[in-house]
Scaffold this motif. Structure first.
Motif, PDB file in Angstrom:
ATOM      1  N   GLY A 358       0.793  -1.227   0.000  1.00  0.00           N
ATOM      2  CA  GLY A 358       0.000   0.000   0.000  1.00  0.00           C
ATOM      3  C   GLY A 358       0.825   1.276   0.000  1.00  0.00           C
ATOM      4  O   GLY A 358       0.294   2.364  -0.187  1.00  0.00           O
ATOM      5  N   GLU A 359       2.141   1.157   0.239  1.00  0.00           N
ATOM      6  CA  GLU A 359       3.018   2.348   0.205  1.00  0.00           C
ATOM      7  C   GLU A 359       3.922   2.227  -1.014  1.00  0.00           C
ATOM      8  O   GLU A 359       5.052   1.781  -0.916  1.00  0.00           O
ATOM      9  CB  GLU A 359       3.877   2.418   1.480  1.00  0.00           C
ATOM     10  CG  GLU A 359       3.110   2.663   2.746  1.00  0.00           C
ATOM     11  CD  GLU A 359       2.694   4.126   2.891  1.00  0.00           C
ATOM     12  OE1 GLU A 359       3.156   4.966   2.105  1.00  0.00           O
ATOM     13  OE2 GLU A 359       1.881   4.405   3.791  1.00  0.00           O
ATOM     14  N   ASN A 360       3.388   2.596  -2.163  1.00  0.00           N
ATOM     15  CA  ASN A 360       4.126   2.310  -3.391  1.00  0.00           C
ATOM     16  C   ASN A 360       4.924   3.500  -3.917  1.00  0.00           C
ATOM     17  O   ASN A 360       4.926   3.780  -5.102  1.00  0.00           O
ATOM     18  CB  ASN A 360       3.166   1.809  -4.464  1.00  0.00           C
ATOM     19  CG  ASN A 360       2.590   0.469  -4.082  1.00  0.00           C
ATOM     20  OD1 ASN A 360       3.314  -0.406  -3.610  1.00  0.00           O
ATOM     21  ND2 ASN A 360       1.296   0.307  -4.255  1.00  0.00           N
ATOM     22  N   HIS A 361       5.578   4.222  -3.022  1.00  0.00           N
ATOM     23  CA  HIS A 361       6.345   5.378  -3.484  1.00  0.00           C
ATOM     24  C   HIS A 361       7.747   4.941  -3.864  1.00  0.00           C
ATOM     25  O   HIS A 361       8.430   4.285  -3.077  1.00  0.00           O
ATOM     26  CB  HIS A 361       6.378   6.451  -2.406  1.00  0.00           C
ATOM     27  CG  HIS A 361       4.999   6.848  -1.976  1.00  0.00           C
ATOM     28  ND1 HIS A 361       4.121   7.473  -2.835  1.00  0.00           N
ATOM     29  CD2 HIS A 361       4.331   6.671  -0.816  1.00  0.00           C
ATOM     30  CE1 HIS A 361       2.976   7.682  -2.203  1.00  0.00           C
ATOM     31  NE2 HIS A 361       3.069   7.199  -0.984  1.00  0.00           N
ATOM     32  N   PRO A 362       8.170   5.303  -5.063  1.00  0.00           N
ATOM     33  CA  PRO A 362       9.470   4.807  -5.541  1.00  0.00           C
ATOM     34  C   PRO A 362      10.645   5.488  -4.841  1.00  0.00           C
ATOM     35  O   PRO A 362      10.476   6.480  -4.128  1.00  0.00           O
ATOM     36  CB  PRO A 362       9.444   5.165  -7.027  1.00  0.00           C
ATOM     37  CG  PRO A 362       8.537   6.341  -7.120  1.00  0.00           C
ATOM     38  CD  PRO A 362       7.516   6.171  -6.041  1.00  0.00           C
ATOM     39  N   LEU A 363      11.816   4.935  -5.052  1.00  0.00           N
ATOM     40  CA  LEU A 363      13.069   5.548  -4.617  1.00  0.00           C
ATOM     41  C   LEU A 363      13.064   7.030  -4.982  1.00  0.00           C
ATOM     42  O   LEU A 363      12.589   7.401  -6.049  1.00  0.00           O
ATOM     43  CB  LEU A 363      14.246   4.899  -5.361  1.00  0.00           C
ATOM     44  CG  LEU A 363      14.616   3.458  -4.999  1.00  0.00           C
ATOM     45  CD1 LEU A 363      15.611   2.922  -6.013  1.00  0.00           C
ATOM     46  CD2 LEU A 363      15.213   3.405  -3.595  1.00  0.00           C
ATOM     47  N   HIS A 364      13.599   7.851  -4.117  1.00  0.00           N
ATOM     48  CA  HIS A 364      13.747   9.297  -4.364  1.00  0.00           C
ATOM     49  C   HIS A 364      12.411  10.033  -4.305  1.00  0.00           C
ATOM     50  O   HIS A 364      12.317  11.161  -4.763  1.00  0.00           O
ATOM     51  CB  HIS A 364      14.442   9.582  -5.712  1.00  0.00           C
ATOM     52  CG  HIS A 364      15.858   9.080  -5.771  1.00  0.00           C
ATOM     53  ND1 HIS A 364      16.812   9.647  -6.577  1.00  0.00           N
ATOM     54  CD2 HIS A 364      16.489   8.078  -5.112  1.00  0.00           C
ATOM     55  CE1 HIS A 364      17.964   8.987  -6.427  1.00  0.00           C
ATOM     56  NE2 HIS A 364      17.780   8.032  -5.543  1.00  0.00           N
ATOM     57  N   HIS A 365      11.400   9.389  -3.759  1.00  0.00           N
ATOM     58  CA  HIS A 365      10.098  10.056  -3.613  1.00  0.00           C
ATOM     59  C   HIS A 365      10.004  10.616  -2.187  1.00  0.00           C
ATOM     60  O   HIS A 365      10.478   9.984  -1.248  1.00  0.00           O
ATOM     61  CB  HIS A 365       8.979   9.039  -3.866  1.00  0.00           C
ATOM     62  CG  HIS A 365       7.619   9.664  -3.993  1.00  0.00           C
ATOM     63  ND1 HIS A 365       6.902  10.105  -2.903  1.00  0.00           N
ATOM     64  CD2 HIS A 365       6.863   9.934  -5.078  1.00  0.00           C
ATOM     65  CE1 HIS A 365       5.752  10.613  -3.315  1.00  0.00           C
ATOM     66  NE2 HIS A 365       5.704  10.523  -4.636  1.00  0.00           N
TER      67      HIS A 365
END
Lengths: 389, 389
Positions: A358-365
């Motif tokens: 549910g926390e699908n924020h990519p690297l560098h986000h």
């Protein structure tokens, strides 16, 4: 080795590093903290200007094999938006690439090795820790190597590890290519200004830039079909800026993007093809087009076969069916200045999977998050890889 | 009428206006100067907020026909680069559209009429001068008309004149269409951000924008072939801006441009075709595309036939073979808010050709220059047109 007793400290360390991130080449507090921590454990430290550290236990100097493990120290110029209780307190700076986890794992690994060696004096290899600054700006590895990171004696193996957010709990190692070749390109399209009312007197740089973008798109589509062995690649344009007035034909457009490929030959061929396309568009449109590469490329690297076998065995032991041996097709098209180490010795890049459902924020986000419960498993796996080599 | 004796003052006035340019709706000094000049000649002035002026000689109130002549007062937000001895002293403000020449000519014309009328009392028409503010931002004509510029009595004819730099010495009048329909459009292309390493998760707004630019280019090529009676037209994109990071797929690109056509039907058809093209590109690319028109269009207008005949006769008399009757194909695709006057009464747009050989800087250019030796000829021609009506 009893990893459970270190779990609490792993988390504490990770929270500390996460809360006090520092930008590339400014890792002053981070470096001082690590140095103090390791010196207390008996490590000998060689500082590398401005913030890098090389650490070894003197009592392991007589071991036959030198194994070198890298941990990156720098954070990113990002304003954290996670709302975590240990979120960054440093304005505009965030560990959004997992280096906080890497540092915690490396310090606990160093502690375990130091404690074991003090008790039993039988740790099997000479282990060297590299605390590398400025990985994010591609500066750190160069400096560490210039300081002899893989010399005296010649390193037998180089180990690096990351934490990834795109899959939940597990460990992944790539068979073969482990990182891609990438570079940023800047394409300047020069036309000739004129009022749009006198369009025949101008040369429209925006139209030519549109042809460049279409050509890049077509290159992405066609190259793989024409070269079935090309492997994964992408040429992408991230920004476009051109023109000053709505009613004047633009005389200059700038495109910024990247070329990325798992195989260096594919990268080189793409760059060549793109250059050829640009020359054609120049001829068709009457513009002048120049492609520049402001920085040196980051080269690809591959995992050593034998080290991959070791990682497979350890992965199965620690992670069971949550160990994944990935092929080239699963490789993320990103680069790492660690390619410089891989040029000097055999290497292994291990990825610990730490995604939170549910926390699908990519690297560098700014909302990038990792599941820190992977930490003890990752330390155990690294310990076992090192002691099996 | 002896124009020679006014030549020196024409030049002096022109230099004054050129040296002290003022931006749209800020023509305070310009307006005050004109008012004082005209009041001294016996003109009655109606000020129009904030800086507009309507001027008439009371002694001509009983004439049958009302002829209205417009002179624009505003300069442009351009830093002059001419190095002329009378170059603008107002930082970032320049008469780069010839309004300085127009004002000088209008004042001398007003002076000639006033002096003649005082001596002979036989000037044949009621002449009204409009000193219009804010032509460059399309605001002036609206305000002048709201103040009754063409009413009390209903105007018999509206006259406007420009000085053009693209041809040397002469006078030009367009048969039929005299000004184009134009509007500025802004096209927003919305995609979806993603790292270029995960291109399949993104929707590239830059690629879709490139398709928009190509579609506009193709529309320019094809529309005239499909519609042989379309007349001159152009759809042009002057600026493009999109994307924030080189390695991230852009989620937003903004294009700014214009649609221009001599015929309003062509303009409408182009706008419609472009909208249809954008919808197709939306479907093909998965983007969302929105075309906006921040301002109302400037509509086209045509010269009155009878007034054109008058201009032809006067042109031949004053300029000989340097009078040019131009067709639609020679029409510059620019607009003028004067279309509002042409909707109310018959009108004539006269162009005085004042290019300097070797100085080919277009209107609105920081090095724009005009040959002011045309001034006395232009005043003579205007005088003769007015007195022939």
């Amino acid at each position: 080795m009893n990893i459970e007793k270190y779990t609490e400290e792993l988390i504490t360390l990770r929270h500390y590093f996460h809360q006090y991130p520092e930008l590339a080449l400014q890792e002053v507090e981070t470096s001082a903290y690590i140095r103090k921590y390791l010196e207390k454990l008996g490590y000998e430290i060689v500082p590398i200007e401005p913030t890098g550290l090389i650490a070894e236990l003197p009592s392991l100097r007589n071991r036959e094999k030198l194994v070198v493990l890298r941990a990156e120290m720098d954070a990113l110029p990002i304003q954290e938006q996670t709302n975590l209780p240990y979120a960054s307190v440093n304005q505009g700076c965030m560990h959004a690439c997992g280096h906080d986890m890497i540092l915690a794992a490396a310090l606990i690994l160093a502690k375990i090795v130091a404690e074991e060696q003090r008790m039993q004096e039988n740790f099997p290899v000479r282990l060297r820790f590299l605390f590398e600054p400025a990985e994010e700006i591609g500066e750190g590895a160069k400096r560490m190597l210039q300081a002899g990171a893989l010399e005296n004696p010649k390193a037998d193996a180089f180990l690096m590890f990351h934490y990834a957010a795109d899959m939940t709990f597990g460990m992944a190692v790539h068979q073969g290519q482990a990182s891609s070749m990438i570079n940023s390109m800047q394409i300047h399209v020069h036309g000739k200004s004129s009022h749009w009312c006198e369009a025949d007197k101008g040369i429209d740089a925006i139209y030519a830039a549109a042809q460049v973008i279409s050509a890049i798109h077509d290159l992405n589509e066609s190259f793989g079909k024409q070269h079935p062995d090309a492997g994964k690649y992408i040429v992408g344009t991230g920004t476009i800026h051109g023109g000053e007035y709505t009613n004047i034909i633009a005389d200059h457009v700038v495109l910024n993007g990247n070329i990325r490929a798992v195989h260096e030959e594919t990268y080189m061929a793409l760059e060549h093809e793109l250059e050829r396309n640009l020359q054609e568009i120049e001829k068709q449109t009457g513009t002048q087009i120049r492609m520049e590469f402001p920085k040196d490329p980051v080269y690809a690297f591959a995992n050593d076969e034998e080290l991959t076998e070791t990682a497979k065995a350890v992965g199965a032991e620690v992670f069971g069916d949550k160990f994944v041996l990935e092929g080239e097709d699963e490789l993320f098209l990103s680069g790492d200045n660690a390619y410089r180490y891989f040029r000097e010795t055999r290497g292994l890049f291990t990825v610990f999977l730490a995604g939170i459902p549910g926390e699908n924020h990519p690297l560098h986000h700014p909302k990038f998050q990792l599941d820190e419960r992977i930490l003890p498993y990752s330390v155990e796996a690294l310990y076992k890889i090192i002691t099996t080599l």
